[in-house]
Motif scaffolding. Sequence first.
Motif, PDB file in Angstrom:
ATOM      1  N   ASP A  40       0.719  -1.114   0.061  1.00 59.87           N
ATOM      2  CA  ASP A  40       0.118  -0.090   0.056  1.00 59.87           C
ATOM      3  C   ASP A  40       1.010   1.169   0.009  1.00 59.87           C
ATOM      4  O   ASP A  40       1.979   1.205  -0.371  1.00 59.87           O
ATOM      5  CB  ASP A  40      -0.859   0.046   1.146  1.00 59.87           C
ATOM      6  CG  ASP A  40      -0.469  -0.045   2.568  1.00 59.87           C
ATOM      7  OD1 ASP A  40       1.148   0.360   2.809  1.00 59.87           O
ATOM      8  OD2 ASP A  40      -0.968  -0.571   3.523  1.00 59.87           O
ATOM      9  N   ASN A  41       0.481   2.299   0.269  1.00 62.45           N
ATOM     10  CA  ASN A  41       1.032   3.589   0.239  1.00 62.45           C
ATOM     11  C   ASN A  41       2.215   3.655   1.262  1.00 62.45           C
ATOM     12  O   ASN A  41       3.172   4.370   1.104  1.00 62.45           O
ATOM     13  CB  ASN A  41       0.115   4.795   0.343  1.00 62.45           C
ATOM     14  CG  ASN A  41      -0.767   5.205  -0.899  1.00 62.45           C
ATOM     15  OD1 ASN A  41       0.030   5.274  -1.934  1.00 62.45           O
ATOM     16  ND2 ASN A  41      -1.804   5.593  -0.809  1.00 62.45           N
ATOM     17  N   ARG A  42       2.179   2.837   2.237  1.00 64.75           N
ATOM     18  CA  ARG A  42       3.275   2.915   3.249  1.00 64.75           C
ATOM     19  C   ARG A  42       4.660   2.325   2.524  1.00 64.75           C
ATOM     20  O   ARG A  42       5.663   2.671   3.104  1.00 64.75           O
ATOM     21  CB  ARG A  42       2.825   1.997   4.637  1.00 64.75           C
ATOM     22  CG  ARG A  42       1.933   2.564   5.084  1.00 64.75           C
ATOM     23  CD  ARG A  42       1.426   1.800   6.408  1.00 64.75           C
ATOM     24  NE  ARG A  42       0.675   0.738   5.986  1.00 64.75           N
ATOM     25  CZ  ARG A  42       0.127  -0.342   6.566  1.00 64.75           C
ATOM     26  NH1 ARG A  42      -0.009  -0.378   7.945  1.00 64.75           N
ATOM     27  NH2 ARG A  42      -0.868  -1.222   6.058  1.00 64.75           N
ATOM     28  N   ASN A  43       4.500   1.333   1.705  1.00 68.67           N
ATOM     29  CA  ASN A  43       5.716   0.675   1.294  1.00 68.67           C
ATOM     30  C   ASN A  43       5.747   0.700  -0.528  1.00 68.67           C
ATOM     31  O   ASN A  43       6.558  -0.276  -0.964  1.00 68.67           O
ATOM     32  CB  ASN A  43       6.008  -0.793   1.766  1.00 68.67           C
ATOM     33  CG  ASN A  43       4.560  -1.786   1.324  1.00 68.67           C
ATOM     34  OD1 ASN A  43       3.776  -1.172   0.755  1.00 68.67           O
ATOM     35  ND2 ASN A  43       4.851  -2.820   1.739  1.00 68.67           N
ATOM     36  N   ALA A  44       4.816   1.541  -1.095  1.00 69.68           N
ATOM     37  CA  ALA A  44       4.778   1.466  -2.586  1.00 69.68           C
ATOM     38  C   ALA A  44       6.148   1.840  -3.282  1.00 69.68           C
ATOM     39  O   ALA A  44       6.431   1.454  -4.245  1.00 69.68           O
ATOM     40  CB  ALA A  44       3.763   2.735  -3.069  1.00 69.68           C
ATOM     41  N   LYS A  45       6.967   2.498  -2.421  1.00 72.40           N
ATOM     42  CA  LYS A  45       8.465   2.650  -3.027  1.00 72.40           C
ATOM     43  C   LYS A  45       9.278   1.285  -3.277  1.00 72.40           C
ATOM     44  O   LYS A  45      10.196   1.213  -3.971  1.00 72.40           O
ATOM     45  CB  LYS A  45       9.232   3.590  -2.329  1.00 72.40           C
ATOM     46  CG  LYS A  45       8.827   4.951  -2.471  1.00 72.40           C
ATOM     47  CD  LYS A  45       9.534   6.058  -1.585  1.00 72.40           C
ATOM     48  CE  LYS A  45       8.973   7.456  -1.659  1.00 72.40           C
ATOM     49  NZ  LYS A  45       9.700   8.423  -1.032  1.00 72.40           N
ATOM     50  N   GLU A  46       8.790   0.246  -2.661  1.00 72.33           N
ATOM     51  CA  GLU A  46       9.358  -1.135  -2.594  1.00 72.33           C
ATOM     52  C   GLU A  46       8.683  -2.049  -3.364  1.00 72.33           C
ATOM     53  O   GLU A  46       9.003  -3.267  -3.401  1.00 72.33           O
ATOM     54  CB  GLU A  46       9.411  -1.546  -1.139  1.00 72.33           C
ATOM     55  CG  GLU A  46      10.283  -0.940  -0.304  1.00 72.33           C
ATOM     56  CD  GLU A  46       9.929  -1.244   1.154  1.00 72.33           C
ATOM     57  OE1 GLU A  46       9.649  -2.416   1.478  1.00 72.33           O
ATOM     58  OE2 GLU A  46       9.988  -0.228   2.106  1.00 72.33           O
ATOM     59  N   LYS A  47       7.731  -1.341  -4.281  1.00 72.72           N
ATOM     60  CA  LYS A  47       6.872  -2.441  -5.195  1.00 72.72           C
ATOM     61  C   LYS A  47       7.545  -3.321  -5.849  1.00 72.72           C
ATOM     62  O   LYS A  47       7.105  -4.303  -6.069  1.00 72.72           O
ATOM     63  CB  LYS A  47       5.884  -1.543  -6.029  1.00 72.72           C
ATOM     64  CG  LYS A  47       6.587  -0.633  -7.028  1.00 72.72           C
ATOM     65  CD  LYS A  47       5.479   0.012  -7.730  1.00 72.72           C
ATOM     66  CE  LYS A  47       6.533   0.768  -8.993  1.00 72.72           C
ATOM     67  NZ  LYS A  47       6.483   1.935  -9.289  1.00 72.72           N
ATOM     68  N   SER A  48       8.576  -2.771  -6.839  1.00 70.08           N
ATOM     69  CA  SER A  48       9.417  -3.699  -7.612  1.00 70.08           C
ATOM     70  C   SER A  48       9.807  -5.034  -6.767  1.00 70.08           C
ATOM     71  O   SER A  48       9.946  -6.087  -7.290  1.00 70.08           O
ATOM     72  CB  SER A  48      10.302  -2.754  -8.264  1.00 70.08           C
ATOM     73  OG  SER A  48       9.767  -2.102  -9.113  1.00 70.08           O
ATOM     74  N   GLU A  49      10.464  -4.653  -5.829  1.00 72.67           N
ATOM     75  CA  GLU A  49      11.123  -5.870  -4.934  1.00 72.67           C
ATOM     76  C   GLU A  49      10.148  -6.655  -4.270  1.00 72.67           C
ATOM     77  O   GLU A  49      10.185  -7.780  -4.461  1.00 72.67           O
ATOM     78  CB  GLU A  49      11.993  -5.200  -3.819  1.00 72.67           C
ATOM     79  CG  GLU A  49      12.728  -6.184  -2.818  1.00 72.67           C
ATOM     80  CD  GLU A  49      13.371  -5.355  -1.832  1.00 72.67           C
ATOM     81  OE1 GLU A  49      13.729  -6.117  -0.813  1.00 72.67           O
ATOM     82  OE2 GLU A  49      13.719  -4.295  -1.669  1.00 72.67           O
ATOM     83  N   LEU A  50       9.018  -6.045  -3.684  1.00 70.87           N
ATOM     84  CA  LEU A  50       8.126  -6.732  -3.194  1.00 70.87           C
ATOM     85  C   LEU A  50       7.304  -7.899  -4.223  1.00 70.87           C
ATOM     86  O   LEU A  50       7.232  -9.037  -4.033  1.00 70.87           O
ATOM     87  CB  LEU A  50       6.848  -6.174  -2.384  1.00 70.87           C
ATOM     88  CG  LEU A  50       7.429  -5.218  -1.226  1.00 70.87           C
ATOM     89  CD1 LEU A  50       6.214  -4.513  -0.737  1.00 70.87           C
ATOM     90  CD2 LEU A  50       7.581  -6.597  -0.058  1.00 70.87           C
ATOM     91  N   GLN A  73      -1.161   4.552 -10.115  1.00 70.29           N
ATOM     92  CA  GLN A  73       0.012   5.234  -9.542  1.00 70.29           C
ATOM     93  C   GLN A  73       1.293   4.606  -9.401  1.00 70.29           C
ATOM     94  O   GLN A  73       2.552   5.080  -9.586  1.00 70.29           O
ATOM     95  CB  GLN A  73      -0.556   5.759  -8.215  1.00 70.29           C
ATOM     96  CG  GLN A  73      -1.453   6.852  -8.102  1.00 70.29           C
ATOM     97  CD  GLN A  73      -1.796   7.435  -6.731  1.00 70.29           C
ATOM     98  OE1 GLN A  73      -1.842   6.582  -5.621  1.00 70.29           O
ATOM     99  NE2 GLN A  73      -2.519   8.521  -6.595  1.00 70.29           N
ATOM    100  N   ILE A  74       1.207   3.455  -8.893  1.00 68.49           N
ATOM    101  CA  ILE A  74       2.673   2.608  -8.896  1.00 68.49           C
ATOM    102  C   ILE A  74       2.678   1.755 -10.162  1.00 68.49           C
ATOM    103  O   ILE A  74       3.627   1.075 -10.127  1.00 68.49           O
ATOM    104  CB  ILE A  74       2.162   1.660  -7.608  1.00 68.49           C
ATOM    105  CG1 ILE A  74       1.154   0.470  -8.136  1.00 68.49           C
ATOM    106  CG2 ILE A  74       1.968   2.368  -6.353  1.00 68.49           C
ATOM    107  CD1 ILE A  74       1.166  -0.732  -6.961  1.00 68.49           C
TER     108      ILE A  74
END
Length: 94
Positions: A40-50, A73-74
């Motif tokens: 979610d927005n808390r960890n969206a910057k890590e989306k590719s890794e997740l 958005q992501i």
Amino acid sequence: MLKFEYRICTSFNWTSKFAEEMKTCFFNSGFKFKNFKGLDNRNAKEKSELISEAEVVILAGGHVPTQNIFFQQINLKNELKLQIRLLSVLVQVQ
């Protein structure tokens, strides 16, 4: 039996609760996970890794138009194209 409440809510507490209930349902159905992570927005910057580390991606819960905005958005469509994964889409019906 778990009872799900249906409402529009942007609270991260609600998101975490929903994820934990979903994890419990999978566990009770015999599915075991090494990791179970939400995006979610808390960890969206890590989306590719997740997403790249995931064996299964589940799109679930929430207000569909709000989810759609977040997915755009992501750039989720492109992220998923880069991965070969089982994709399960769970739709909330009200």
